[in-house]
Design a protein around this motif. Structure first.
Motif, PDB file in Angstrom:
ATOM      1  N   LEU A 113     -52.167 -83.157  51.331  1.00  0.00           N
ATOM      2  CA  LEU A 113     -52.539 -81.883  50.711  1.00  0.00           C
ATOM      3  C   LEU A 113     -53.843 -81.362  51.301  1.00  0.00           C
ATOM      4  CD1 LEU A 113     -51.661 -82.717  46.978  1.00  0.00           C
ATOM      5  CD2 LEU A 113     -50.364 -81.262  48.546  1.00  0.00           C
ATOM      6  N   THR A 116     -55.012 -77.805  50.357  1.00  0.00           N
ATOM      7  CA  THR A 116     -55.087 -77.550  48.921  1.00  0.00           C
ATOM      8  C   THR A 116     -56.292 -78.277  48.338  1.00  0.00           C
ATOM      9  OG1 THR A 116     -52.664 -77.438  48.813  1.00  0.00           O
ATOM     10  CG2 THR A 116     -53.833 -77.753  46.739  1.00  0.00           C
ATOM     11  N   ILE A 250     -55.450 -80.073  40.818  1.00  0.00           N
ATOM     12  CA  ILE A 250     -54.979 -79.342  41.989  1.00  0.00           C
ATOM     13  C   ILE A 250     -55.169 -77.844  41.762  1.00  0.00           C
ATOM     14  CG2 ILE A 250     -53.007 -78.884  43.495  1.00  0.00           C
ATOM     15  CD1 ILE A 250     -51.800 -81.499  42.623  1.00  0.00           C
ATOM     16  N   THR A 252     -54.293 -74.060  43.277  1.00  0.00           N
ATOM     17  CA  THR A 252     -53.396 -73.334  44.177  1.00  0.00           C
ATOM     18  C   THR A 252     -53.562 -71.836  43.968  1.00  0.00           C
ATOM     19  OG1 THR A 252     -51.595 -73.480  42.549  1.00  0.00           O
ATOM     20  CG2 THR A 252     -51.665 -75.179  44.262  1.00  0.00           C
TER      21      THR A 252
END
Length: 276
Positions: A113, A116, A250, A252
């Protein structure tokens, strides 16, 4: 001596971890494929001088927190982690304490990732690991500021934008979450000290703690006021890792949106800052 074996083990495992595998930019001439001391210090959140003294056997009695941080930065397996604790004369944290071990599977997921912003927190909301884009977005935290609850009640705060209502909601959620963690891990002295410091230092925390509230509310959308790229609107999801009680945060954005462009720019700026 245990410290000598500890230093040899740290050096040996540092040499086998490539900067690419650790999510660090590669620049300039490198004499070895592994991590430099400066890079290991950055990943573990300790000073370069301390890493040097540990490797040379000139620093005695590293703390559980330091050994755990080094184990994460060096990407040790379970058996290697136990060896490192043993070499330091310590017993690895076990049942009754908040887990701080990042499993290889979680580590591999973070490696994939890179575009991200991702961070891993323990059950008490202490930052264990952040990828470079997360650090570029949110800034780097050190010392007690690595704990999100401490930071929001007593520390430097955050780049996330808040209204008075959203801040109250965040505070109530953090206190409720810390209460639940203290119940699951009653023998964890670090959690007990954290709660005591927060109660002594923050009237707001003491008020929420004494109210006994257990309601939690997760904020799914945030605006981050970044000093270089400006406001960035992101969705924030927190994933729980079964069996290890970790929280993976996370961020996004909508694809092809202005916020996605800002995040892409931030990835470049962050890499340049790290290289510099």
């Amino acid at each position: 001596m245990a410290t000598t074996e500890f230093g040899r083990a740290v050096r040996r495992w540092r040499d086998r971890v490539s900067p690419e595998a650790a999510g660090l930019p590669v620049g300039g001439h490198r004499r070895a494929a592994g991590l430099r001391r400066e890079e290991l210090a950055l990943l573990a959140g300790i000073s370069v001088d301390y890493v040097t003294r540990l490797e040379q056997g000139r620093a005695d009695n590293p703390s559980v927190q330091v050994v755990e941080a080094l184990g994460r930065a060096l990407r040790l397996s379970g058996a290697e982690r136990e060896h490192l604790f043993g070499a330091a004369g310590l017993v690895p944290p076990g049942r009754g304490t908040v887990p701080g071990y990042i499993t290889p599977g979680v580590q591999r997921m973070l490696d994939r990732l890179t575009g991200t912003p991702v961070a891993v927190f323990d059950a008490a909301w202490t930052l264990l690991l952040a990828n470079p884009l997360y650090s570029a977005l949110m800034g780097e935290w050190h010392g007690k500021d690595r704990n999100a609850v401490w930071r929001n009640f007593l520390g430097s705060g955050t780049r996330a934008r808040h209204t008075a209502e959203s801040r109250r909601t965040l505070e109530a959620s953090q206190v409720a979450g810390l209460r639940a963690t203290s119940i699951r891990y009653p023998a964890d002295q670090g959690v007990r000290r954290l709660i005591a410091e927060l109660r002594d230092g923050s009237d707001r925390f003491a008020e929420l703690w004494d109210s006994g509230s257990v309601e939690q509310h997760e904020v799914a959308h945030k605006t981050i006021d970044h000093p270089q790229v400006g406001a960035v609107a992101l969705d924030c999801d927190v994933l729980a890792v079964a069996g290890s009680d970790l929280r993976i945060m996370i961020y996004t954005t909508e694809p092809d949106s202005p916020d996605a462009e800002k995040l892409a720019l931030l990835a470049v700026l962050g890499t340049q800052a790290l290289t510099g």
